[in-house]
Write an enzyme that holds these catalytic residues in place. Structure first.
Site, PDB file in Angstrom:
ATOM      1  CG  ASN A 232     108.911 150.353  -7.261  1.00  0.00           C
ATOM      2  OD1 ASN A 232     109.332 149.403  -6.607  1.00  0.00           O
ATOM      3  ND2 ASN A 232     108.295 150.199  -8.422  1.00  0.00           N
ATOM      4  CE  LYS A 233     107.494 145.605  -5.073  1.00  0.00           C
ATOM      5  NZ  LYS A 233     108.418 145.739  -6.206  1.00  0.00           N
ATOM      6  CD  GLN A 234     103.284 148.698  -0.884  1.00  0.00           C
ATOM      7  OE1 GLN A 234     104.277 148.140  -1.333  1.00  0.00           O
ATOM      8  NE2 GLN A 234     102.047 148.334  -1.214  1.00  0.00           N
TER       9      GLN A 234
END
Length: 370
Positions: free
Chosen positions: A180-182
């Site tokens: 879910n990170k950048q």
């Protein structure tokens, strides 16, 4: 309609680089790992970057590399993902919490000096939701009291404080690459530092204690199997090549959410970034009205096919922390109040306008129902 909380943004470029690794037969410590670490050094303009298999591993290595040990106190926030405190417990260090600012949801720097003792050795700052802490004041305090600074920038790749990138202020900074990170590598993390001694320690600690100059089965120190595979690094190389695009897309989705919240007149607020902070959008968290039923809102959205989560529960009230440190409700009232009012709604680069409108429309209905 089903709207997931998160979704990675993967293209043919990521697939191409993974296939290159598979075709090479070099699945660990290969060319892609070096390229991924180089990409971080160049992006952050920092001399050392050491990739690992998770952000938690990188945080642990930061603690160990700085020599923090049993009984040392480290000032940090109780409003975060639990790994930011667990990494201290791995070495027997003691997390000393200070409450958060109710507007930014980051550590309230005005409280730090009040909890410093002769046992205080470091500050572990968490840039929550991609918003930097008040780094001028935090670094002033650290220098005044001769304290190490670890930046948990796991949610803040691309964030800045007065034009300087998150993760580059302290003795060590850590980024993470969960889905879910950048930027994602599936699982993964990286430690960045200006200090060669910290980097050298990190290289050894991630690889069973083998320093770069050690022989194949020579182990200078006791270390860990925290290596990042080249398959993970391959995805990361592609993601870093697309970093500007990924950050821009996330900002566009965040701005659309803001417009829709105004259009639907939804009675929520958002964490407020300080003027000096350039936010990097990790998640989209809304602060519910004080009388709202957080669990009820989440259930309502779930029934409508919308994933949402409480972000973040208070660390000090987690069962394992209450058992070990005897924390009670009321210890950090702002954290506890905001933990009951904050939820993350679906946020990723591929959200359509229709999906975002549906999410905000249903959130408005949920709050009207009380």
């Amino acid at each position: 309609m089903f709207v997931p909380l998160a979704r990675p943004d993967l293209t043919d470029l990521e697939k191409q680089y993974v296939l290159e690794v598979l075709d090479s037969g070099q699945l660990s410590f290969g060319e892609k790992l070096g390229r991924f670490e180089d990409a971080f050094r160049q992006q952050l303009q920092i001399p050392h970057a050491v990739a690992m298999n998770s952000g938690t591993s990188a945080l642990h290595v930061a603690v160990k590399a700085l020599g923090l040990k049993s009984g040392d106190e480290v000032i940090t926030t109780p409003y975060s993902f639990i790994a930011s405190s667990n990494c201290l417990l791995f070495e027997g260090a003691v997390p000393v919490f200070v409450d958060i600012d109710p507007h930014t949801l980051n550590m309230d720097t005005r409280q730090i000096e009040s909890v410093i003792t002769p046992r205080t050795k470091a500050i572990l700052a968490v840039h929550v939701f991609g918003q930097t802490c008040q780094m001028d004041e935090l670094m002033r305090i650290a220098r005044k009291h001769n304290l190490h600074v670890i930046e948990d920038a796991c949610e803040a790749l691309g964030a800045e404080w007065k034009g300087k990138q998150a993760g580059t202020f302290g003795d060590a900074g850590v980024f993470a690459f969960y889905a879910n990170k950048q930027v994602t590598t599936g699982e993964g993390g990286i430690l960045v530092t200006q200090r060669k001694d910290v980097a050298n320690a990190a290289y050894g600690l991630r690889n069973q204690g083998r320093a770069p100059e050690d022989g194949w089965l020579e182990h200078t120190q006791v270390g860990y199997n925290y290596r990042m595979s080249d398959l993970q690094a391959a995805v990361g190389v592609a993601q870093m090549e697309r970093l500007s695009e990924l950050l821009r897309k996330r900002e566009e989705k965040a701005e659309r959410y803001k417009e829709l919240l105004r259009e639907y007149q939804v009675p929520v607020t958002l964490p407020q970034a300080l003027e000096e902070c350039k936010i990097s959008w990790f998640v989209f968290v809304v602060i519910l009205p004080e009388n709202a039923d957080q669990a009820g809102v989440i259930r309502f959205l779930h029934d409508k096919g919308i994933q949402s989560k409480p972000y973040f529960p208070a660390i000090h009230l987690q069962p394992c922390y209450r058992k070990q440190f005897f924390f009670e409700a009321g210890a950090f009232p702002v954290t506890e109040r905001m933990a009951k009012r904050t939820i993350a709604i679906p946020f990723h680069t591929q959200l359509t306008e229709e999906e975002q409108r549906y999410v905000i429309g249903q959130l408005a209905v949920a709050l009207q129902k009380g």
